[in-house]
Design an enzyme around this catalytic site. Structure first.
Site, PDB file in Angstrom:
ATOM      1  N   ASP A   1     -12.668  -6.129   8.920  1.00 16.54           N
ATOM      2  CA  ASP A   1     -12.892  -7.679   8.967  1.00 16.54           C
ATOM      3  C   ASP A   1     -14.187  -7.916   9.555  1.00 16.54           C
ATOM      4  OD1 ASP A   1     -11.927  -6.769  11.122  1.00 16.54           O
ATOM      5  OD2 ASP A   1      -9.807  -7.717  11.173  1.00 16.54           O
TER       6      ASP A   1
ATOM      7  N   ASP B   1       0.735  -1.166   0.180  1.00 16.25           N
ATOM      8  CA  ASP B   1      -0.195   0.059   0.017  1.00 16.25           C
ATOM      9  C   ASP B   1       0.870   1.230  -0.073  1.00 16.25           C
ATOM     10  OD1 ASP B   1      -2.587   0.011  -0.321  1.00 16.25           O
ATOM     11  OD2 ASP B   1      -3.186   0.664   1.475  1.00 16.25           O
TER      12      ASP B   1
END
Length: 631
Positions: free
Chosen positions: A337, A32
């Site tokens: 998540d 990232d």
């Protein structure tokens, strides 16, 4: 710097070496930050894999992270073919690791290295971690007959990906990165099952992938399973787990219980997903088909696949689409998540908790108190946001989830607000002890029994439960301390930040936990000495409350010994017990404030502030603490 490239590629190599057909295995690294240093490290790993993978499979090596393996097996076999190959492979790994670390230390890739791969042309002086175009390169193409290891066997596909990031566009943190991986992998390999692991969670068991597939391919129940979650375990835990990082009661008790109500939470790493479920598919009870093998593009060239995949990870691709809403991981929550797993289960799917005897994955636990508290602040903040949103388990999960699973989710979703009951019991009984005000029934009163029963029974049960799953007494005591610290600091700050966010006064952030620490910090961690070091508002809270209880205990003892005598124990016994327990738990805080002079001691500014605030307990007039006595 906080996620070193050498560590990242060890995770990559460990999953490339799974005991699984390499032509069916594709490994994607989402970088990232878009760092050319990580790109260079993966280039080195793609070359080293040609030696490492056949070495692992030939000699049944475990674990298959080179760093972890050579750390465990410091001395190789004494003779024979394995000894020669062991020395050769270790030498190759050491040379590769040194090259990577040298480049990282230098801070950039040299011109000589840049000429080794066309991918380095993607980086220029204007490239930063928050401002770069989409970068994608296929290092190893598993379809290529020439992509073979030193033994002549096919290598798994290996892909580097850095999605486009611009300062003026929100990138949705880890959820955005995961959704980019979903899109890219669907274009290149389109595997039916996806494993996601954090950069530090290397594979510790080469058979785990087969074990997980057994659940998906079960003839009776496999069609119901959306994901298989393994526990998050660590290879750097101290003997008595000073920061309570193992969360053993969660992974050895709670998650097994949730398995009976539809399955555990998705906790972000070490999880095998059915691709269709992660992309928004509803469960259809009439469909009992096994895992459907996806079609892979065998005709397109590498350059064509790269260009197609790049177009999927631009900043604008997801505009006006369902990505981050009904497809992929959900956006807008620090614990992407948990909320994604909840949504999957509310679509009718079930999950499985798999805790094998040999750990499937091992990672790096935080080695400082600050890292631990910040990590738990993010978790509890995100979970509380879920509870206050339309995804509240009792609302969104109504008639979709079993009550037991709704309650299981709520245990974690209510971490943050539950901090205030702990704050009350740490502050009010101590204040009133100092001023001689009784809050509980006398020892001789019949109503004393319920209070003493609750305290005794819960403590004994918690201790028995901990010892039964392998805790030491000191480990249990450390977990009690961290339980208190997290509730006083992490969860209370999380509650405040969540409320401010809902009022529009704050924004969600995603703080990455550092995976490295300097030698002195690591030495204190291994000696189980708590690390304070730098100033933090959380430390101010902990130090002030620790000093408050110490002052109140001393003041209460003075009343008992010099003023009112032994008769004070009758109405004040429980307050002495509560205040004394908090003082005992905070012994490392007192040591850091008054008896240590190393770099990890409590900052002087925090010590002075906490002492000054605690001494106010003597100054505040007694009439402000006239509570009705419980009887």
């Amino acid at each position: 710097m906080i996620e070193p490239p050498a560590m990242v590629i060890n995770t990559v190599l460990s999953v490339m070496a799974y005991e699984y057909s390499p032509e069916k295995l594709s490994v994607y690294l989402s970088d990232d930050a878009g760092s050319e240093l990580t790109f260079y490290a993966l280039l080195e790993a793609s070359c080293f894999a040609k030696s490492w993978i056949p070495f692992c499979k030939k000699f049944k090596v475990e674990p298959r992270s080179p760093a972890a393996y050579f750390k465990e097996e410091r001395i190789g076999p004494k003779d024979g073919l394995q000894a020669a190959e062991w020395e050769k492979t270790k030498s190759l790994y050491t040379e590769m690791e040194n090259r990577i670390n040298d480049v990282v230390k230098f801070g950039k890739v040299s011109e000589n290295i840049r000429q080794q791969h066309r991918g380095f042309l993607e980086w220029n002086r204007a490239t930063t971690s928050q401002d770069h175009q989409a970068i994608l390169h296929i290092f190893i193409d598993g379809r290529d007959k020439n992509a073979i290891d030193d033994e002549g066997f096919t290598l798994p596909t290996l892909v580097y990906m850095a999605r486009e990031k611009r300062p003026y566009r929100h990138h949705n943190f880890k959820a955005g990165a995961m959704n980019s991986l979903l899109k890219v992998s669907s274009e290149i390999s389109n595997g039916a099952v996806i494993l996601n692991v954090d950069c530090d969670m290397y594979s510790n068991n080469s058979e785990t992938i087969k074990d997980a597939l057994c659940f998906f391919m079960d003839e009776e129940k496999g069609h119901e399973i959306a994901y298989v979650q393994l526990p998050q375990l660590f290879n750097n835990i101290t003997k008595n787990d000073i920061y309570g990082s193992l969360l053993a009661l969660v992974f050895k008790v709670d998650f097994h219980g949730l398995d009976g109500y539809g399955g555990p939470l998705y906790v972000g790493s070490g999880c095998f997903h059915r691709r269709d479920c992660l992309c928004g598919k509803q469960f259809n009870g009439t469909c009992k088909a096994a895992i459907q093998v996806k079609d892979r593009n065998m005709e397109a060239s590498v350059s064509t696949l790269e260009e197609r995949a790049k177009s999927l990870i631009t900043c604008t691709y997801e505009d006006n689409t369902e990505w981050g809403k009904e497809m992929g991981l959900k956006y807008g929550c620090p614990v992407e998540d948990v909320i994604t797993g909840l949504a999957i289960q509310c679509r009718g799917w079930k999950s499985i908790y798999f805790n094998p005897s040999r750990a499937g994955f091992l990672g790096v636990a935080p080695v400082t108190l600050a890292q631990t508290l910040v990590q738990h602040k993010r978790w509890s903040e995100g979970d509380f946001q879920i509870f206050l949103s339309r995804y509240c388990p009792f609302l969104y999960g109504k008639r979709k989830l079993k009550l037991g699973l709704q309650m299981g989710y709520s245990i974690y979703c209510l971490w943050a607000p539950c901090s205030f009951s702990t704050l009350y019991y740490v502050i009010i009984p101590s204040f009133t002890l100092l001023h001689g005000i009784s809050l509980f029934p006398k020892v001789c009163d019949i109503w004393f029994v319920p209070f003493s029963y609750v305290i005794t029974a819960t403590t004994i049960f918690n201790l028995w439960e901990a010892l039964s799953i392998g805790y030491t007494m000191k480990q249990w005591w450390n977990e009690q301390r961290m339980y208190l610290f997290k509730r006083l600091a992490s969860y209370s700050f999380a509650f405040i930040d969540t409320i401010l966010k809902h009022l529009g006064l704050n924004k969600s952030t995603f703080i990455i936990t550092a995976k490295v620490a300097d030698d002195e910090v690591l030495k204190r961690y291994e000696q189980e000495i708590m690390e304070f070091g730098s100033p933090s508002p959380m430390f101010t809270v902990l130090a002030t409350l620790a000093m408050l209880n110490l002052v109140c205990l001393i003041g209460g003892t003075k009343r008992l010994v010099l003023d009112e005598g032994i008769g004070l124990l009758g109405p004040m016994l429980l307050q002495f017990v509560l205040c004394g327990s908090v003082v005992l738990i905070n012994m490392p805080v007192y040591q850091a404030m008054f008896f240590r002079n190393d770099a990890g001691c409590m900052p002087t500014s925090i010590t002075l502030t906490s002492v000054a605030l605690a001494m106010l307990a003597y100054i505040v007039p007694e009439q402000y603490f006239r509570f009705p006595r419980i009887s």
